[in-house]
Structure formats: C-alpha cells, structure tokens
Design a protein around this motif. Structure first.
Motif, PDB file in Angstrom:
ATOM      1  N   PRO A  30     -15.736  23.829 -19.491  1.00  0.00           N
ATOM      2  CA  PRO A  30     -14.951  24.844 -19.818  1.00  0.00           C
ATOM      3  C   PRO A  30     -13.403  24.561 -19.431  1.00  0.00           C
ATOM      4  O   PRO A  30     -13.047  23.521 -18.955  1.00  0.00           O
ATOM      5  CB  PRO A  30     -15.349  25.937 -18.442  1.00  0.00           C
ATOM      6  CG  PRO A  30     -16.051  25.132 -17.366  1.00  0.00           C
ATOM      7  CD  PRO A  30     -16.656  24.036 -18.341  1.00  0.00           C
ATOM      8  N   PRO A  31     -12.469  25.413 -19.898  1.00  0.00           N
ATOM      9  CA  PRO A  31     -11.106  24.881 -19.989  1.00  0.00           C
ATOM     10  C   PRO A  31     -10.618  24.909 -18.544  1.00  0.00           C
ATOM     11  O   PRO A  31      -9.704  24.148 -18.289  1.00  0.00           O
ATOM     12  CB  PRO A  31     -10.274  26.425 -20.470  1.00  0.00           C
ATOM     13  CG  PRO A  31     -11.203  26.944 -21.365  1.00  0.00           C
ATOM     14  CD  PRO A  31     -12.755  26.434 -20.597  1.00  0.00           C
ATOM     15  N   GLN A  32     -10.820  25.745 -17.545  1.00  0.00           N
ATOM     16  CA  GLN A  32     -10.423  25.325 -16.208  1.00  0.00           C
ATOM     17  C   GLN A  32     -10.870  23.934 -15.789  1.00  0.00           C
ATOM     18  O   GLN A  32     -10.044  23.269 -15.007  1.00  0.00           O
ATOM     19  CB  GLN A  32     -11.042  26.394 -15.266  1.00  0.00           C
ATOM     20  CG  GLN A  32     -10.731  27.809 -15.497  1.00  0.00           C
ATOM     21  CD  GLN A  32     -11.461  28.383 -16.558  1.00  0.00           C
ATOM     22  OE1 GLN A  32     -12.315  27.695 -17.065  1.00  0.00           O
ATOM     23  NE2 GLN A  32     -11.215  29.622 -16.816  1.00  0.00           N
ATOM     24  N   GLN A  33     -12.028  23.284 -16.121  1.00  0.00           N
ATOM     25  CA  GLN A  33     -12.600  21.980 -15.645  1.00  0.00           C
ATOM     26  C   GLN A  33     -11.661  21.020 -16.386  1.00  0.00           C
ATOM     27  O   GLN A  33     -11.203  19.925 -15.736  1.00  0.00           O
ATOM     28  CB  GLN A  33     -14.015  21.841 -15.948  1.00  0.00           C
ATOM     29  CG  GLN A  33     -14.532  20.885 -15.146  1.00  0.00           C
ATOM     30  CD  GLN A  33     -16.093  20.293 -15.698  1.00  0.00           C
ATOM     31  OE1 GLN A  33     -16.488  21.460 -15.966  1.00  0.00           O
ATOM     32  NE2 GLN A  33     -16.620  19.556 -15.196  1.00  0.00           N
ATOM     33  N   GLN A  34     -11.292  21.322 -17.569  1.00  0.00           N
ATOM     34  CA  GLN A  34     -10.473  20.270 -18.484  1.00  0.00           C
ATOM     35  C   GLN A  34      -9.139  20.303 -17.621  1.00  0.00           C
ATOM     36  O   GLN A  34      -8.623  19.057 -17.583  1.00  0.00           O
ATOM     37  CB  GLN A  34     -10.453  20.800 -19.626  1.00  0.00           C
ATOM     38  CG  GLN A  34     -11.811  20.636 -20.696  1.00  0.00           C
ATOM     39  CD  GLN A  34     -11.305  20.979 -22.148  1.00  0.00           C
ATOM     40  OE1 GLN A  34     -10.323  21.522 -22.373  1.00  0.00           O
ATOM     41  NE2 GLN A  34     -12.266  20.592 -22.736  1.00  0.00           N
ATOM     42  N   ARG A  39      -5.109  17.316 -14.193  1.00  0.00           N
ATOM     43  CA  ARG A  39      -4.223  17.204 -13.260  1.00  0.00           C
ATOM     44  C   ARG A  39      -4.689  16.156 -12.089  1.00  0.00           C
ATOM     45  O   ARG A  39      -3.642  15.293 -11.688  1.00  0.00           O
ATOM     46  CB  ARG A  39      -4.271  18.497 -12.335  1.00  0.00           C
ATOM     47  CG  ARG A  39      -3.647  19.744 -13.101  1.00  0.00           C
ATOM     48  CD  ARG A  39      -3.594  20.834 -11.860  1.00  0.00           C
ATOM     49  NE  ARG A  39      -4.701  21.298 -11.391  1.00  0.00           N
ATOM     50  CZ  ARG A  39      -5.441  22.273 -12.144  1.00  0.00           C
ATOM     51  NH1 ARG A  39      -4.897  22.978 -13.118  1.00  0.00           N
ATOM     52  NH2 ARG A  39      -6.415  22.847 -11.784  1.00  0.00           N
ATOM     53  N   GLU A  40      -6.211  15.898 -12.070  1.00  0.00           N
ATOM     54  CA  GLU A  40      -6.588  14.711 -11.487  1.00  0.00           C
ATOM     55  C   GLU A  40      -5.713  13.425 -11.859  1.00  0.00           C
ATOM     56  O   GLU A  40      -5.577  12.457 -11.029  1.00  0.00           O
ATOM     57  CB  GLU A  40      -8.009  14.645 -11.066  1.00  0.00           C
ATOM     58  CG  GLU A  40      -8.458  15.865  -9.966  1.00  0.00           C
ATOM     59  CD  GLU A  40      -9.985  16.052 -10.064  1.00  0.00           C
ATOM     60  OE1 GLU A  40     -10.627  15.163 -10.902  1.00  0.00           O
ATOM     61  OE2 GLU A  40     -10.358  16.624  -9.495  1.00  0.00           O
ATOM     62  N   GLN A  41      -6.212  13.228 -13.129  1.00  0.00           N
ATOM     63  CA  GLN A  41      -5.605  12.238 -13.881  1.00  0.00           C
ATOM     64  C   GLN A  41      -3.991  11.848 -13.742  1.00  0.00           C
ATOM     65  O   GLN A  41      -3.799  10.691 -13.686  1.00  0.00           O
ATOM     66  CB  GLN A  41      -6.145  12.277 -15.418  1.00  0.00           C
ATOM     67  CG  GLN A  41      -7.293  11.832 -15.405  1.00  0.00           C
ATOM     68  CD  GLN A  41      -7.804  12.333 -17.126  1.00  0.00           C
ATOM     69  OE1 GLN A  41      -7.124  12.360 -17.938  1.00  0.00           O
ATOM     70  NE2 GLN A  41      -9.247  12.154 -17.527  1.00  0.00           N
TER      71      GLN A  41
END
Length: 200
Positions: A30-34, A39-41
């Motif tokens: 889902p877009p939120q997970q992407q 952000r984490e990367q």
C-alpha cells in the motif's frame, strides 16, 4: 464410427476444457507502506552521511594536532641548536690587568662570570692573551676575523671552534677574490674616467 462424428466429439471435448488462467501479478504494498520504506531508507542514508562527516572531522582534527606537534618539536629543536651554538661561541681571555673574562663571538657579549656550561679552558695566568674589541664575519665562511686591543688579529671558526693566528686558507682565498674584484672595479672606474676625459 463415422469420421465426422469422431471429429465433432473431439471438438466438444476440447471446448469443455477450462481455459488457462494468466499468472497473478505480485501484490504491491500500500502507498503508506511505500512511503515508510522510503523514509527509512532516507534516514539510513542520512545516518551514513553523518557518520562519514564525523570520521572526516576527526581525521582533520588529528592531522591538525599532529602538524602542531611537529611544529612545536621543530621550534624546540631550533631553540636548542641556537642555545648550543651560543654556548660553543664562548671563549676565555685575560684582560690587561690579568683578570679572566669570557667573550661570546656569536653575540658579542662579554662577561666576567664564567658562563654556565662553559666547556673551554680558562687562560693561564701567565699568558698575556689579547683582548678582542671587534669582529667581522669573513663572507661565505664560518670564520670571523677578530681585532684585538693591541692591534693584532686572529681568526675564529664558529663551526669547528678553531682559533688561528695565521690566516686560514679558506679566508685567504676569499680575501684574494675580494682583492681581485676590487682591483677589477678600480680598473673599470679608471677606464671610464679616461674615456670621459677623451670625449671632453
């Protein structure tokens, strides 16, 4: 069986087989997970950049400290060498009334007190050593020509601490060259004067 009937039966059997299904496409997050992954990367890259910056700053500070230490060591070595040369330049002499005094041929300083660390020999009371009153370096050498109070001259080498009453060969070569240069300059001046008189 009749050939037409067999063909019709085969066609009917083929039509009854289920059609193959296309392979299912992989499920997309889902877009939120992407966005979370991005952000984490980005945070990971920022952290790596920050760590690299810290390492670079630490290396620069270490190099600056090493350079400062090397400069301080060089200054201490130069000061020690200068002090050693000053100490080696002390010579002992006897005044006209027989008192021993010390003269530094490097600084021109004279003292009645024996310099600390003086390694030379004091003159014998029976010796009538001359009193130095002036000195001049012989150009291009470590020799100094020292003029004494009684008019005599001697030569002192700062590098070897050698003293000589006769003119050293190195000094003689310099004086000869200087005399030749002075003679050549005088000859040129004389020639110019003669040319000017001829033009007049």
């Amino acid at each position: 069986p009749h050939p037409q009937a067999a063909a019709a039966a085969a066609a009917a059997a083929q039509a009854q087989r289920p059609a193959p299904t296309a392979a299912a496409a992989p499920a997309q997050p889902p877009p939120q997970q992407q966005q979370q992954q991005q952000r984490e990367q980005q945070e990971q890259r920022d952290m790596e950049d920050f760590e690299q910056q810290l390492e670079d700053e630490a290396a620069a500070i270490e190099a600056e400290a090493a350079q400062a230490a090397a400069g301080a060591a060089a200054r201490r070595a130069a000061e020690a060498e200068e002090a050693r040369l000053r100490m080696r330049a002390w010579t002992a002499h006897k005044s006209g009334d027989g008192q021993v005094y010390y003269h530094n041929t490097m600084t021109g300083e004279s003292s009645w007190e024996k310099p600390e660390g003086f390694a030379g020999e004091a003159p014998d009371p029976g010796e009538g050593l001359p009193v130095p009153v002036a000195q001049a370096n012989v150009t291009g050498t470590e020799w100094y020509e020292v003029k004494c109070q009684d008019g005599r001259r001697y030569y002192f080498n700062h590098g070897t601490q050698e003293t000589a009453w006769s003119m050293p060969s190195e000094v003689a070569a310099v004086k000869k060259r200087q005399a030749e240069e002075a003679a050549a300059a005088a000859e040129r001046a004389r020639q110019q004067a003669a040319d000017q008189r001829a033009k007049a």
